[in-house]
Design a protein around this motif. Structure first.
Motif, short mmCIF file in Angstrom:
data_model
loop_
_atom_site.label_atom_id
_atom_site.label_comp_id
_atom_site.label_asym_id
_atom_site.label_seq_id
_atom_site.Cartn_x
_atom_site.Cartn_y
_atom_site.Cartn_z
N ALA A 86 0.44 -0.81 0.22
CA ALA A 86 -0.30 -0.16 -0.65
C ALA A 86 1.10 1.42 -0.01
N ILE A 87 1.91 1.06 0.01
CA ILE A 87 2.75 2.26 0.23
C ILE A 87 2.90 3.28 -0.81
N GLU A 88 2.89 4.17 -1.47
CA GLU A 88 2.53 5.03 -2.40
C GLU A 88 4.34 5.49 -2.15
N GLN A 89 4.28 6.58 -1.42
CA GLN A 89 5.52 6.88 -1.01
C GLN A 89 6.30 6.77 0.53
N LEU A 90 7.87 6.65 -0.03
CA LEU A 90 8.63 7.20 1.29
C LEU A 90 9.88 7.70 1.50
N VAL A 91 10.05 8.42 2.47
CA VAL A 91 11.12 9.01 2.49
C VAL A 91 11.72 9.39 3.78
N ILE A 92 13.07 9.47 3.99
CA ILE A 92 13.62 9.66 4.54
C ILE A 92 14.37 11.06 5.50
N ARG A 93 13.90 11.82 5.78
CA ARG A 93 14.34 13.17 6.31
C ARG A 93 14.89 13.49 7.47
N GLN A 94 14.41 14.71 7.72
CA GLN A 94 14.68 15.10 9.75
C GLN A 94 13.58 13.50 10.55
N TRP A 95 13.31 13.11 10.04
CA TRP A 95 12.07 11.60 9.86
C TRP A 95 11.20 10.91 9.05
N LEU A 96 11.32 9.42 9.83
CA LEU A 96 10.54 9.13 8.41
C LEU A 96 8.84 9.50 7.47
N VAL A 97 8.50 9.30 6.67
CA VAL A 97 7.40 9.37 6.42
C VAL A 97 6.85 8.70 5.39
N VAL A 98 5.71 7.93 5.17
CA VAL A 98 5.33 7.01 4.54
C VAL A 98 4.12 8.30 4.17
N SER A 99 3.67 7.67 2.97
CA SER A 99 2.06 8.19 2.06
C SER A 99 1.50 6.65 2.07
N VAL A 100 0.07 6.55 2.12
CA VAL A 100 -0.52 5.43 1.87
C VAL A 100 -1.86 5.87 1.76
N GLY A 101 -2.66 5.62 0.84
CA GLY A 101 -4.01 6.56 0.47
C GLY A 101 -3.96 7.33 0.90
N GLY A 102 -3.46 8.37 0.59
CA GLY A 102 -3.62 9.92 0.98
C GLY A 102 -3.22 9.94 1.99
N ARG A 103 -3.06 9.55 2.98
CA ARG A 103 -2.77 9.75 3.77
C ARG A 103 -1.66 10.08 4.33
N ARG A 104 -0.67 10.51 5.87
CA ARG A 104 0.97 10.28 5.73
C ARG A 104 1.37 10.02 7.29
N TYR A 105 1.93 9.14 7.29
CA TYR A 105 2.37 8.47 8.25
C TYR A 105 4.01 9.00 8.99
N THR A 106 4.37 9.28 10.07
CA THR A 106 5.78 9.73 10.65
C THR A 106 6.39 9.03 12.06
N ASN A 107 7.12 9.03 11.64
CA ASN A 107 8.12 8.21 12.71
C ASN A 107 9.61 9.32 13.01
N ALA A 108 10.02 8.98 14.16
CA ALA A 108 11.33 9.65 14.53
C ALA A 108 11.98 8.60 14.54
N GLY A 109 12.08 7.28 14.17
CA GLY A 109 13.13 6.10 14.85
C GLY A 109 14.27 5.90 13.78
N ILE A 110 14.16 6.51 13.02
CA ILE A 110 15.41 7.10 11.71
C ILE A 110 14.80 8.16 11.15
#
Length: 196
Positions: A86-110
């Motif tokens: 389901a992952i449309e886009q994934l990028v890691i900058r200051q934190w991880l950002v994942v785009s799925v179904g028009g929503r964004r999910y973040t995580n500061a683990g990486i």
């Protein structure tokens, strides 16, 4: 997949800092409990508990893993499980950002710095030498993107298709109730001890 494979993406330096913080809190509590430098008042111990819990949820708990066919984002107060396909886009900058179904999910683990991101963007190949030149955040980004691409190919899901959108509905969020309860109880205890 017969056996569920787990790949963890962890920044050890952050974990070391979190453990050092917990050790400092433990020493502070030990000094007060033994009465070496006079024992502390009750609110001081509760503040130590709050600081320890904040170190746990903000520094030690956040992590990123791939478990079977799901990307697992452990955030301070919740865990999000995202189907890789389901992952449309994934990028890691200051934190991880994942785009799925028009929503964004973040995580500061990486994370990675802007400088690391610019340097990593110059390495576009997937050879061992190219991957070896990446920062850890760049390597993790490429690895998770590859796992998501493999999952889409295995399931025959085309990027940005209706089928991928349907898989996005399978994102699961679980709250970290023990951590939430502990923080609430400690906050209430602190207020009560300050008022008494």
């Amino acid at each position: 997949m017969g056996e569920e494979q787990v790949q963890r993406f962890t920044v050890q330096s952050t974990r070391i800092l979190g453990v050092i913080g917990l050790v400092i809190v433990a020493v502070f509590v030990l000094v007060g409990a033994t009465g070496i430098d006079d024992s502390y008042e009750a609110p001081a111990y509760i503040v130590c508990g709050i600081v320890a819990m904040l170190l746990w949820v903000a520094v030690l708990r956040p992590s990123v893993a791939v478990e079977g066919d799901r990307l697992v984002l452990r955030n301070p107060l919740n865990t999000v499980r995202i189907p890789l396909a389901a992952i449309e886009q994934l990028v890691i900058r200051q934190w991880l950002v994942v785009s799925v179904g028009g929503r964004r999910y973040t995580n500061a683990g990486i994370s990675r710095s802007r400088r690391q991101g610019m340097r990593d963007d110059r390495h576009t190949g997937d050879t061992g030498e190219e991957l070896g030149a990446l920062s850890y955040g760049g390597f993790a980004e490429r690895r998770i993107q590859k796992l998501a691409e493999d999952a889409r190919e295995r399931l025959g899901v085309k990027p940005y298709s209706d089928e991928q959108e349907a898989r996005a509905a399978d994102v699961q969020r679980d709250w970290a109730w023990p951590e939430i309860a502990a923080l609430c109880l400690l906050a209430v205890a602190l207020v009560v001890t300050l008022l008494v």
